[in-house]
Design an enzyme around this catalytic site. Structure first.
Site, mmCIF file in Angstrom:
data_model
loop_
_atom_site.group_PDB
_atom_site.id
_atom_site.type_symbol
_atom_site.label_atom_id
_atom_site.label_comp_id
_atom_site.label_asym_id
_atom_site.label_seq_id
_atom_site.Cartn_x
_atom_site.Cartn_y
_atom_site.Cartn_z
ATOM 1 C CG HIS A 1 47.121 35.315 35.332
ATOM 2 N ND1 HIS A 1 46.859 34.541 34.227
ATOM 3 C CD2 HIS A 1 45.918 35.497 35.935
ATOM 4 C CE1 HIS A 1 45.579 34.259 34.162
ATOM 5 N NE2 HIS A 1 44.974 34.843 35.197
ATOM 6 C CG ASP B 1 32.066 42.515 50.587
ATOM 7 O OD1 ASP B 1 30.977 41.931 50.510
ATOM 8 O OD2 ASP B 1 32.174 43.753 50.519
ATOM 9 C CB SER C 1 42.919 36.843 36.969
ATOM 10 O OG SER C 1 42.995 35.627 37.658
#
Length: 431
Positions: free
Chosen positions: A238, A365, A380
């Site tokens: 991003h 998880d 990210s």
């Protein structure tokens, strides 16, 4: 009159018939057969076909078509780069053609490493207005001159501005002479010119322009991939925006270094968590930054880097090949150790054009959930792996559900990195 009435009735009946066809399963399945398919050499792409159709292709072709034993799908297997067609027929009659393009084999090395990011802006960024105590009351010369938060000062009196220290000499000279500063501003892809008169601060008798400015930004993120041939990489997934202006930072240049995760602020509903990290002690630069886009940061590495668990080049999957179901992500939650964690691709949209939100993923998880609460800031760019293919990167977390978030498809990050996977040729992309 009677004829017109009959025509209208027939028209209505035909319309109802056509609309009802849309609810017929066979018609729905026919519509779902794609017009075009893209597949890499030595890879398969499946086509759903619940209706009893046969598929055939040209004898001399770049791919083969095989029916699956489940009776519901066809596998199109890429053999060599090229193009062709698959013809679907029903009871011996051709009903639809699908164009198939086979791309040259392409592989990247997945990342997962925690990286430190330093961006140098194109000029100096205006991040706020400052009111000066003048003889005539509080004023901001910058605000009076029409300078806006988010503007980038690129020139003063015809001279290029690269860092904050370049600005000071002009301010004092203008104050002493009474002449204005001729500013050139970059504002949302437009060039704006204005004149700014510095004013004297009554507190310290110095001239001020009434602006808060910044020439660099720093942060952390995660490496997504790099091309072992060109050393071009992609990270974050991003755009990096300025923390004050909330606008994307226009990059002049930048560097990435290794970083070490020191602790985790666990996320919860309404409160996204965060990786806390520091730049590695040696501050050794491992690559440059030439582009800051909605799909992440991009540049070239000056050395090979490893994650310790998946260091061999892996094939990628295009958006139409990504399936709902189990996957893995690679990321760091402790020190500089890259680990793999289980996730689920909840949904994936086949995209014909670049878009940042192509997937919804959910952390499954238990170890990662216990450590972070889900997706946290700094994660990210963590690469997503499915069926031995790199399919994309983690990008955003859902604020009200930190276990879930968005992912971006890998093909759009490769495109932004200047890598043309459709011809396996590198292309230079302007930064």
């Amino acid at each position: 009159m009677q004829t017109d009435k009959i025509r209208k009735i027939i028209g209505v009946l035909l319309l109802v018939l056509l609309m009802s066809l849309g609810f017929v399963k066979e018609v729905q399945e026919y519509v779902k057969i794609p017009k075009n398919l893209t597949v890499f050499e030595s890879q398969n792409v499946s086509v759903n076909r619940s209706i009893p159709v046969n598929a055939s292709q040209d004898a001399e072709t770049a791919f083969t078509v095989q029916k699956n034993t489940d009776g519901k799908t066809l596998d199109v297997h890429g053999k060599k780069a090229g193009e062709g067609e698959v013809v679907f027929d029903l009871a011996g009659f051709p009903v639809k053609k699908t164009g198939v393009k086979v791309l040259p084999d392409f592989k990247v090395i997945p990342g997962g490493q925690s990286i430190g990011v330093k961006l140098n802006t194109l000029g100096v960024l205006v991040v706020g207005h400052h009111q000066i105590n003048t003889a005539e009351g509080k004023k901001s010369p910058g605000e009076i001159a029409g300078v806006e938060v988010g503007d980038i000062i690129t020139k003063i009196n015809g001279k290029k501005i690269e860092q904050m220290s370049d600005v000071t000499p002009f301010i004092q000279d203008a104050g002493n002479t009474g002449k204005p500063l001729d500013l050139v501003l970059s504002r949302e892809d437009q060039e704006v010119k204005t004149k700014l008169y510095p004013l004297k601060d009554e507190n310290d008798r110095s001239y001020r322009i009434g602006l808060y400015i910044r020439d660099s930004a720093a942060g952390i993120g995660t490496m997504t991939f790099y091309d072992p041939k060109s050393k071009k990489y992609g990270a974050l997934g991003h755009v990096i925006s300025d923390m004050d202006t909330k606008k994307p930072i226009v990059v002049e240049n930048g560097q990435i270094v290794r970083s070490t995760v020191t602790s985790i602020e666990k996320g919860s509903n309404g409160n996204p968590g965060e990786k806390l990290a520091r730049f590695s002690g040696d501050r050794k630069i491992i690559g440059n930054i030439t582009r800051n886009s909605p799909f992440g940061i991009f540049g070239e590495l000056n050395q090979d880097i490893t994650n310790g668990i998946m260091d061999k080049a892996m094939p990628i999957a295009l958006s139409n090949e990504v399936k709902e179901g189990p996957a893995k992500i690679l990321t760091v939650v402790d020190n500089d150790k890259v680990e793999e964690f289980d996730v689920e691709v909840v949904s994936s949209v086949p995209q014909k054009f670049p878009a940042t939100k192509g997937m919804v993923i959910k952390i499954t998880d238990e170890k990662l959930l216990d450590k972070t609460g889900g997706i946290v800031q700094g994660m990210s760019g963590s690469p997503i792996i499915q069926n031995g293919n790199v399919i994309g990167a983690v990008t955003h977390v859902f604020v009200n559900d930190p276990t879930s978030g968005y992912g971006v498809h890998i093909e759009w990050m490769l495109n932004e990195a200047g890598i043309d996977i459709y011809g396996n040729q590198e292309k230079d992309k302007a930064s």
